[in-house]
Design an enzyme around this catalytic site. Structure first.
Site, PDB file in Angstrom:
ATOM      1  N   THR A 121     -18.834   6.975  12.649  1.00 27.90           N
ATOM      2  CA  THR A 121     -18.285   6.339  11.448  1.00 27.90           C
ATOM      3  C   THR A 121     -18.878   4.950  11.287  1.00 27.90           C
ATOM      4  O   THR A 121     -18.958   4.194  12.265  1.00 27.90           O
ATOM      5  CB  THR A 121     -16.744   6.222  11.449  1.00 27.90           C
ATOM      6  OG1 THR A 121     -16.319   5.472  10.306  1.00 27.90           O
ATOM      7  CG2 THR A 121     -16.226   5.546  12.705  1.00 27.90           C
ATOM      8  N   ILE A 122     -19.288   4.607  10.086  1.00 30.34           N
ATOM      9  CA  ILE A 122     -19.825   3.260   9.857  1.00 30.34           C
ATOM     10  C   ILE A 122     -18.707   2.223   9.855  1.00 30.34           C
ATOM     11  O   ILE A 122     -18.965   1.033   9.995  1.00 30.34           O
ATOM     12  CB  ILE A 122     -20.630   3.164   8.541  1.00 30.34           C
ATOM     13  CG1 ILE A 122     -19.731   3.340   7.315  1.00 30.34           C
ATOM     14  CG2 ILE A 122     -21.777   4.165   8.532  1.00 30.34           C
ATOM     15  CD1 ILE A 122     -20.402   2.954   6.013  1.00 30.34           C
ATOM     16  N   ASP A 123     -17.452   2.668   9.704  1.00 32.00           N
ATOM     17  CA  ASP A 123     -16.324   1.729   9.677  1.00 32.00           C
ATOM     18  C   ASP A 123     -16.009   1.162  11.050  1.00 32.00           C
ATOM     19  O   ASP A 123     -15.294   0.163  11.162  1.00 32.00           O
ATOM     20  CB  ASP A 123     -15.072   2.412   9.124  1.00 32.00           C
ATOM     21  CG  ASP A 123     -15.200   2.749   7.643  1.00 32.00           C
ATOM     22  OD1 ASP A 123     -15.945   2.038   6.939  1.00 32.00           O
ATOM     23  OD2 ASP A 123     -14.575   3.720   7.201  1.00 32.00           O
ATOM     24  N   MET A 126     -18.142  -1.587   2.347  1.00 33.92           N
ATOM     25  CA  MET A 126     -17.190  -0.534   2.706  1.00 33.92           C
ATOM     26  C   MET A 126     -16.275  -0.988   3.833  1.00 33.92           C
ATOM     27  O   MET A 126     -16.673  -1.750   4.703  1.00 33.92           O
ATOM     28  CB  MET A 126     -17.929   0.729   3.136  1.00 33.92           C
ATOM     29  CG  MET A 126     -18.455   1.561   1.980  1.00 33.92           C
ATOM     30  SD  MET A 126     -19.194   3.108   2.570  1.00 33.92           S
ATOM     31  CE  MET A 126     -19.494   3.920   0.987  1.00 33.92           C
ATOM     32  N   GLY A 127     -15.055  -0.464   3.825  1.00 36.91           N
ATOM     33  CA  GLY A 127     -14.064  -0.784   4.851  1.00 36.91           C
ATOM     34  C   GLY A 127     -12.679  -0.783   4.247  1.00 36.91           C
ATOM     35  O   GLY A 127     -12.251  -1.785   3.678  1.00 36.91           O
ATOM     36  N   TYR A 162     -22.731   3.556  -1.307  1.00 36.72           N
ATOM     37  CA  TYR A 162     -23.335   4.538  -0.410  1.00 36.72           C
ATOM     38  C   TYR A 162     -24.624   4.044   0.244  1.00 36.72           C
ATOM     39  O   TYR A 162     -25.007   4.524   1.309  1.00 36.72           O
ATOM     40  CB  TYR A 162     -23.642   5.830  -1.171  1.00 36.72           C
ATOM     41  CG  TYR A 162     -22.431   6.588  -1.639  1.00 36.72           C
ATOM     42  CD1 TYR A 162     -21.191   6.422  -1.032  1.00 36.72           C
ATOM     43  CD2 TYR A 162     -22.523   7.482  -2.708  1.00 36.72           C
ATOM     44  CE1 TYR A 162     -20.078   7.111  -1.468  1.00 36.72           C
ATOM     45  CE2 TYR A 162     -21.409   8.187  -3.151  1.00 36.72           C
ATOM     46  CZ  TYR A 162     -20.186   7.999  -2.537  1.00 36.72           C
ATOM     47  OH  TYR A 162     -19.089   8.684  -2.953  1.00 36.72           O
ATOM     48  N   GLN A 212     -25.393   1.600   1.950  1.00 33.70           N
ATOM     49  CA  GLN A 212     -25.309   1.030   3.300  1.00 33.70           C
ATOM     50  C   GLN A 212     -25.181   2.095   4.387  1.00 33.70           C
ATOM     51  O   GLN A 212     -25.388   1.811   5.565  1.00 33.70           O
ATOM     52  CB  GLN A 212     -24.122   0.069   3.387  1.00 33.70           C
ATOM     53  CG  GLN A 212     -22.771   0.704   3.122  1.00 33.70           C
ATOM     54  CD  GLN A 212     -21.742  -0.293   2.651  1.00 33.70           C
ATOM     55  OE1 GLN A 212     -21.480  -1.302   3.293  1.00 33.70           O
ATOM     56  NE2 GLN A 212     -21.121  -0.020   1.518  1.00 33.70           N
TER      57      GLN A 212
END
Length: 402
Positions: free
Chosen positions: A135-137, A179-180, A293, A295
């Protein structure tokens, strides 16, 4: 255990998720007890639709090429399986005599693995279920960090480095929305793009701190008064003290996705904050971008550390499955200044849970990060990070004095 392997990818794509998939596939093909290695096309939806690719027939060379390619090569899905859905997944796995199920994904994916594992146990069916983190988060519990996050963080840091250079040349207010929804790790990565003391981002807003529009405007004005410009990094999930997303407070209409979640992306928050600054502070040059998107799977901006670790969690998942006697989630643990070890963690410790930025990573003012966060993130960004330089200000004395 003999049988077949099934690998699937879920949730948002990343720059390195294919490394995990290929790691699991190639490692599985080393074991004599494995008859076939399948890939589910479009995640859990592909499983219930029995849409499988036979990866046993794929060449090692092509798998390696795919591993170095961003996004999800097997396709993905945003389906969030409940018990009934997972029972359908298990029914298909059983029909195809799948003995090993590897699911690469985030919070929801880990919970899917947990439910499928429990269904197999109830049915007394020999199925090893392993969750592979992604996950990029960076919001999976237990993990020091999560594959996909370092590469996305590298992109965010470099994007803000560029935005700051642009803003220095043509001063004004710039807002970048990252994002986050609940965790601010990715937005905080913007701080790694700073070099000089007056570089942006000058203000960083993460979901872990309540957002107050009046304090926000006061901070923007103070920054403009001090530097003549202001670069701002904002998490899409910023909310007020009552946990109401700022995007909903400023929006005239609110959109929701299939799960009832408020749609935070799409450019709305950036545009709304730009509009508030223009109306309330009167600044003319105010611009906003939503990274969206771009990123997640940006080609040419991938951390080599992220690539290596994403491959290794795929490989370790197979090793844990073949040599262990329990299901679980592969987790990453930092050792030394920078190295990692991999553990198999109970699914209940990861499934459906969300990690947020610890207090020691956020400055007391709430609009910056600490050196502890910079030390945490810098090794993850990998080698070859670009740098930015300035001309020295050796000004020539004026003659006319104009």
């Amino acid at each position: 255990m003999n049988g077949k392997v099934l690998v699937a990818q879920g949730g948002g794509p990343t720059a390195v998720i294919n490394q995990s998939m290929v790691g699991a596939v190639l490692e599985s093909r080393k074991f004599r007890n494995i008859e076939k290695v399948y890939g589910a096309f479009h995640g859990v939806r592909g499983i219930v639709q029995e849409d499988f690719l036979d990866l046993t027939q794929e060449t090692t060379h092509n798998l390696e090429l795919v591993a170095g390619t961003p996004s999800s090569a097997l396709g993905s899905t945003r389906d969030k399986p409940d018990l009934k859905y997972c029972q359908e997944i298990f029914k298909v796995l059983k029909a195809h005599e799948i003995g090993y199920f590897f699911y690469i994904g985030g919070n929801d994916s880990s919970d899917t693995v947990r439910i499928v594992s429990e269904e197999a146990r109830k049915a007394d069916y020999a199925l090893r279920c392993i969750h592979i983190p992604k996950t990029i988060d960076n919001d999976l519990t237990v993990n020091d960090h999560t594959p996909g996050f370092p590469s996305a963080a590298r992109f965010v840091a470099q994007a803000f480095m560029g935005a700051n250079l642009d803003n220095w040349a043509l001063p004004g207010v710039y807002i970048g929305v990252v994002m986050g929804r609940h965790a601010g790790f990715l937005t905080a990565a913007a701080a790694l793009g700073k070099k000089f003391p007056d570089d942006g981002p000058h203000l960083i807003y993460v979901p872990e701190r309540a957002f107050d529009i009046e304090k926000f405007l006061a901070s923007v004005k103070a920054t403009m008064d001090k530097h003549g410009r202001c670069v701002i990094a904002v998490s899409e999930g910023i909310a007020d003290e009552n946990h109401v997303p700022i995007a909903t407070k400023l929006a005239e209409e609110v959109e929701r996705d299939a799960h009832g979640n408020i749609q935070l992306g799409g450019g709305g928050l950036a545009e709304m904050l730009v509009d508030v600054i223009k109306k309330r502070l009167g600044y003319k040059r105010v611009r906003g971008d939503t990274f969206g998107y771009v990123q997640r799977s940006f080609v040419g901006c991938v951390s080599d550390v992220d690539q290596r670790e994403a491959r290794e969690v795929g490989e370790k998942a197979v090793q844990f499955a073949m040599w262990g006697d329990r299901d679980g989630s592969v987790t990453i643990h930092r050792t030394g200044f920078y190295s990692v070890d991999y553990h198999l963690t109970d699914l209940l410790e990861v499934a459906g849970k969300t990690k947020v930025m610890p207090d020691e990573f956020i400055s007391p003012c709430g609009t910056d990060v600490t050196d502890a966060f910079r030390m945490y993130l810098r090794p993850l960004l990998g080698s070859g990070m670009p740098d930015a330089y300035r001309l020295r200000q050796n000004r020539v004395p004026k003659i006319l004095g104009l």
